[in-house]
Design a protein around this motif. Structure first.
Motif, PDB file in Angstrom:
ATOM      1  N   LYS A 104       0.838  -1.199   0.000  1.00  0.00           N
ATOM      2  CA  LYS A 104       0.000   0.000   0.000  1.00  0.00           C
ATOM      3  C   LYS A 104       0.874   1.250   0.000  1.00  0.00           C
ATOM      4  O   LYS A 104       1.823   1.374   0.771  1.00  0.00           O
ATOM      5  N   GLY A 108      -2.447   5.999  -0.142  1.00  0.00           N
ATOM      6  CA  GLY A 108      -3.523   5.099   0.291  1.00  0.00           C
ATOM      7  C   GLY A 108      -3.620   5.017   1.796  1.00  0.00           C
ATOM      8  O   GLY A 108      -4.728   4.988   2.364  1.00  0.00           O
ATOM      9  N   ARG A 111      -5.325   8.179   3.028  1.00  0.00           N
ATOM     10  CA  ARG A 111      -6.771   8.180   2.786  1.00  0.00           C
ATOM     11  C   ARG A 111      -7.489   7.274   3.790  1.00  0.00           C
ATOM     12  O   ARG A 111      -8.556   7.616   4.297  1.00  0.00           O
ATOM     13  N   ASP A 132      -3.967   1.534  -7.910  1.00  0.00           N
ATOM     14  CA  ASP A 132      -3.800   2.500  -6.815  1.00  0.00           C
ATOM     15  C   ASP A 132      -4.809   3.642  -6.890  1.00  0.00           C
ATOM     16  O   ASP A 132      -4.698   4.618  -6.143  1.00  0.00           O
ATOM     17  N   SER A 135      -6.533   4.963  -3.765  1.00  0.00           N
ATOM     18  CA  SER A 135      -5.819   5.850  -2.838  1.00  0.00           C
ATOM     19  C   SER A 135      -6.276   7.290  -2.951  1.00  0.00           C
ATOM     20  O   SER A 135      -5.868   8.130  -2.148  1.00  0.00           O
TER      21      SER A 135
END
Length: 475
Positions: A104, A108, A111, A132, A135
């Motif tokens: 990750k 991300g 968020r 991604d 994210s």
């Protein structure tokens, strides 16, 4: 009914408080910007906005990238994993999306921790990979047309163009020429070119589109000063015709590339890719004009933060994805093991900071991930393992036992940099050792001197411990 409105007001207030408690983040990435700017003591380039920010921020004087090329450098910065650019699952090709999927990314993570996130321009190597997009609240575009600062409308407005003719021809033919050794002065407004469009959109994120009940993380990626050096005429006009200086060259040095340890791109087998010193100087002027143009776009974004009243509570990171040769050792580009290619600008402004600070400790692009996690007190997804270290102790001026050592790779040549030396073992097994304090331009290879055998053995041992291409613990 009255109780309902009271509860609604209290809930709204709590959201606002939450948004104020967490610092915002503005992450600004420049493409191919080396520390050839005023903030790093270079007097000729005009970068007033970066310089002004540096006057209120922490400037890392010796920031390095794990690999001096856009794709692996950006992948490492976003995932916290050190890549050597030859990784791939068995039987598969190396791709940027697969690197990004390693674990990750920090956008991300942020968020997931309640941040409103948006990106525009070049943060990744191109557009946001499909894997991604989760994210981002807004996974903005990289380019906005089929042309990359070229094409018919731009062509009509070019007032000066120069460089290697074969690469100018590519630019005319394709409307882009992303690796073309050329410059073009264009009589146009800033937002007719891509970086101006990026700045306009990021300003709209700050002023209108963001969720103001949450802290934000906005990533703004400028394409300049990546080749070709295309910029509005007014930025070329800031430099005299004779601006730009070629890199240092010892008097007894031969312009011979036959023993050059880092080959690479076609054309690099000849000195300065075959251009004359006069043309080279004009190209460097074009690089500086492109840098000034990108700096001006950053200024618009910073101004928007101030107008919205969020500047003081925003962490601002300015980062370049690697260095650039600009005729150093007869080369123009990146992707070499030389110090000039490995070193990159890194400036971090903390919330409410008003004073400058310079850090001489060696740091890397993989340190950005743990730093942002620590500054925002964000929880990371289970299993996240990072190669870098948090820079927070250095940012806060705390006493810390910091190992001034970074690991690097370029063209399958692995190496390290310390506070004094750069050591590299090339793909062919050649040893390169330079004393960066006595020989900052790296013209005197010390590897054959028996005096340094013990040091070389120590460095070889350290290189055997390095983790590449998979998440791992801090070394």
């Amino acid at each position: 009914m009255k109780t309902y409105y009271i509860l609604l007001l209290l809930f709204g207030a709590s959201l606002i408080t939450y948004g104020q408690d967490k610092p915002n983040i503005l992450f600004i990435a420049y493409d191919d910007l080396r520390p050839l700017i005023g903030a790093y003591g270079e007097p000729e380039p005009h970068t007033p906005n970066i310089d002004l920010l540096a006057d209120q921020a922490v400037r890392f004087n010796r920031a390095y990238v794990s690999y001096p090329l856009c794709l692996p450098s950006r992948a490492a910065m976003l995932t916290g994993v050190r890549f050597d650019n030859k990784w791939a699952p068995k039987g598969q090709k190396i791709t940027f999306p697969k690197m990004i999927a390693m674990q990750k990314t920090w956008p991300g993570q942020l968020r997931d921790n309640g941040y409103w996130t948006a990106t525009r321009g070049k943060l990744y190597h191109g557009k946001v990979p499909g894997g991604d997009k989760s994210s981002w609240d807004i996974a903005g575009k990289y380019w906005t047309s089929e042309y990359h600062d070229g094409g018919p409308e731009i062509e009509k407005r070019i007032v000066e163009i120069g460089g290697r003719q074969d690469q100018i021809d590519i630019y005319h033919e394709k409307g882009s020429g992303p690796g073309s050794l050329m410059y073009a002065s264009v009589d146009c407004p800033d937002n007719m070119l891509n970086d101006g469009k990026v700045a306009d959109d990021v300003v709209s994120y700050i002023k209108r589109k963001r969720d103001k009940s949450k802290p934000f993380m906005i990533a703004c990626g400028f394409a300049r000063p990546h080749m070709p050096w295309v910029a509005p005429k007014k930025y070329f006009d800031m430099y005299p015709e004779d601006a730009g200086k070629l890199a240092y060259l010892p008097k007894d040095a031969k312009k011979d590339m036959s023993n050059e340890p880092f080959g690479g791109r076609k054309g690099s087998e000849v000195w300065n890719e075959g251009v004359s010193d006069e043309t080279a100087q004009k190209l460097i002027r074009g690089y500086m004009a492109s840098t000034t143009y990108a700096d001006a776009q950053m200024g618009k974004v910073i101004k928007a933060l101030k107008e919205e009243g969020v500047y003081d509570n925003t962490i601002i990171v300015v980062w370049g994805d690697h260095g650039y040769h600009l005729t150093d050792h007869g080369k123009w580009r990146k992707n070499t093991g030389y110090n000039v290619a490995l070193r990159s600008p890194l400036i971090i402004k903390m919330p409410h900071s008003k004073t400058p600070k310079v850090i001489e400790n060696l740091v890397q692009n993989i340190d950005i991930y743990p730093t942002l996690m620590a500054l925002t007190e964000s929880e990371m997804a289970e299993g996240t393992q990072l190669h870098g270290k948090s820079l927070v102790p250095l940012l806060k001026g705390e006493k810390v036992d910091w190992e001034d050592l970074v690991y690097t790779c370029a063209q399958e040549s692995y190496g390290l940099v310390t506070d004094q030396y750069r050591f590299t073992i090339t793909k062919e097994g050649e040893y390169l050792l330079y004393d960066l304090k006595k020989d900052p331009y790296e013209w005197n290879n010390l590897a054959a001197n028996k005096k340094y055998n013990k040091l070389i053995n120590e460095f070889e041992g350290k290189l055997k411990t390095v983790v590449w291409n998979k998440p791992g613990n801090v070394l």
